[in-house]
Enzyme design. Structure first.
Site, mmCIF file in Angstrom:
data_model
loop_
_atom_site.group_PDB
_atom_site.id
_atom_site.type_symbol
_atom_site.label_atom_id
_atom_site.label_comp_id
_atom_site.label_asym_id
_atom_site.label_seq_id
_atom_site.Cartn_x
_atom_site.Cartn_y
_atom_site.Cartn_z
ATOM 1 N N LYS A 3 0.995 -1.187 -0.013
ATOM 2 C CA LYS A 3 -0.022 0.080 0.216
ATOM 3 C C LYS A 3 0.875 1.272 -0.080
ATOM 4 O O LYS A 3 0.626 2.269 -0.601
ATOM 5 C CB LYS A 3 -0.994 0.089 1.103
ATOM 6 C CG LYS A 3 -2.078 -1.083 1.083
ATOM 7 C CD LYS A 3 -2.718 -1.127 2.219
ATOM 8 C CE LYS A 3 -3.472 -2.604 2.140
ATOM 9 N NZ LYS A 3 -4.268 -3.104 3.447
ATOM 10 N N GLN A 19 -4.402 -1.301 9.790
ATOM 11 C CA GLN A 19 -4.144 -2.759 9.042
ATOM 12 C C GLN A 19 -4.655 -3.823 10.171
ATOM 13 O O GLN A 19 -4.476 -3.664 11.240
ATOM 14 C CB GLN A 19 -2.803 -2.838 8.808
ATOM 15 C CG GLN A 19 -2.452 -4.281 8.031
ATOM 16 C CD GLN A 19 -3.088 -4.213 6.688
ATOM 17 O OE1 GLN A 19 -3.047 -3.427 6.015
ATOM 18 N NE2 GLN A 19 -3.573 -5.527 6.302
ATOM 19 N N ASP A 50 -10.969 2.650 4.217
ATOM 20 C CA ASP A 50 -11.458 0.921 4.278
ATOM 21 C C ASP A 50 -12.794 0.958 4.410
ATOM 22 O O ASP A 50 -13.312 -0.241 4.236
ATOM 23 C CB ASP A 50 -10.500 0.359 5.347
ATOM 24 C CG ASP A 50 -9.702 -0.723 4.748
ATOM 25 O OD1 ASP A 50 -9.576 -1.036 3.726
ATOM 26 O OD2 ASP A 50 -9.133 -1.340 5.554
#
Ligand code: NAP
Length: 294
Positions: free
Chosen positions: A65, A109, A132
């Site tokens: 990412k 994450q 997200d």
């Protein structure tokens, strides 16, 4: 070539849906838009990734990412916290970036170490920076059909389905796996597109029977070869979200070698949903940046 949802010709193999290629196109488009923005004197969109602990797959995902965001000209920051960190320290970090003007996207994450709460972490992210799409407000927006940031993997599934040209309206769609991260949101997105949706989970009585009726099949469980190739309805479009490591190789949840002989289109693992998910994170960050300027 077989039309989506049509039975493949005898001996014809499914067309492989090129997630890697689609993701590259998306990144190239974003790189052009960011270059135009910065040439016009505007700042580049900003992303921060927060990694807690040393889970090797998470380290690989975060590195990717970071790399891809920088390659397209984004402003990218990375925070690495030790596994022993307290929940308050994680929340403080999130809060700091909620209040950092040139950061548009905050990526926490997952999974977090066991003593930490993913739910508390995700809920602490400013919904406008929740790239997200997992904040309860954004999840609620999806479930009530309102605009908002949407989770990257389910959107990627939909984009890959659309890349086949399939008209989802009226199709019998089966989703296997009902997590909040993938299964439930992808079911909602299929419903939004007027597919008739069956959502399967650990309590499903006859998975084979459900799968065999699917004209569109999305599998997101995390068990290699859970879905046998000969369960697939001839001509089905198959999206395999699963990522499993078997004998040092990455495989999905669908028995690919057999499924490819029955489906009309199928995603590979790796090279299908995975690369698209990262590209979608970048797209969400870009969109969050534009929305925050309005
Ligand atoms: P998860 O949270 O573990 O959810 C798995 C789901 O599958 C749960 O709803 C579970 O039900 C259900 N399930 C378990 N066994 C089943 C069975 N035998 N039949 C039907 N359903 C069953 O996992 P996730 O986060 O959704 O991820 C699923 C897979 O996708 C994993 O392999 C993950 O690595 C992969 N993934 C890939 C990407 C990507 O970018 N390609 C992104 C995210 C996830 P219960 O909850 O009732 O146990």
């Amino acid at each position: 070539m077989n039309g989506p949802g049509q039975a493949p010709e005898v001996d014809a193999l499914a067309e492989i849906i090129d997630g890697k290629g689609r993701a590259r196109e998306m990144r190239e488009g974003l790189a052009r838009q960011i270059a135009l923005r910065t040439a016009a004197g505007k700042r580049a969109p900003g992303l921060v990734t927060i990694l807690v602990g040393e889970d090797p797959p998470s380290q690989i995902y975060v590195a990717r990412k970071q790399r891809e965001s920088k390659e397209i000209g984004m402003h990218s920051e990375s925070v690495e916290l030790p596994a022993s960190v307290s929940m308050d320290e994680v929340l403080d970090t999130i809060d700091r970036y909620n209040n950092t003007p040139d950061i548009d996207g905050i990526l926490l994450q997952l999974p977090l170490p066991e003593h930490l709460s993913a739910e508390r972490g995700l809920s602490a992210i400013d919904p406008a920076k929740d790239v997200d799409g997992l904040h309860p407000l954004n999840q609620g927006s999806l479930f009530t059909g309102r605009p908002g940031l949407r989770p990257c993997t389910p959107v990627s599934c939909m984009l890959l389905l659309d890349s086949t040209g399939i008209d989802l309206r009226g199709k019998h769609a089966v989703v296997v796996g009902s997590s909040a991260l993938v299964g439930k949101p992808v079911a909602m997105m299929l419903l939004e597109r007027f597919a008739t949706v069956v959502l399967c989970h650990v309590g499903t009585a006859d998975l084979r029977e459900e799968v065999s009726r699917a004209e569109v099949l999305v599998v997101a469980v995390g068990k290699p070869k859970l879905v046998k190739g000969d369960w697939i309805k001839p001509g089905a479009v198959v999206i395999d979200v699963g990522i499993n490591r078997v004998d040092g190789k990455l495989v999905g949840d669908v028995e690919f070698e057999v499924a490819v002989e029955r489906a009309s289109y199928i995603t590979p693992v790796p090279g299908g949903v995975g690369p698209m998910t990262v590209a979608m994170l970048l797209q969400n960050t870009y969109d969050a940046c534009v929305a925050r300027e309005l």
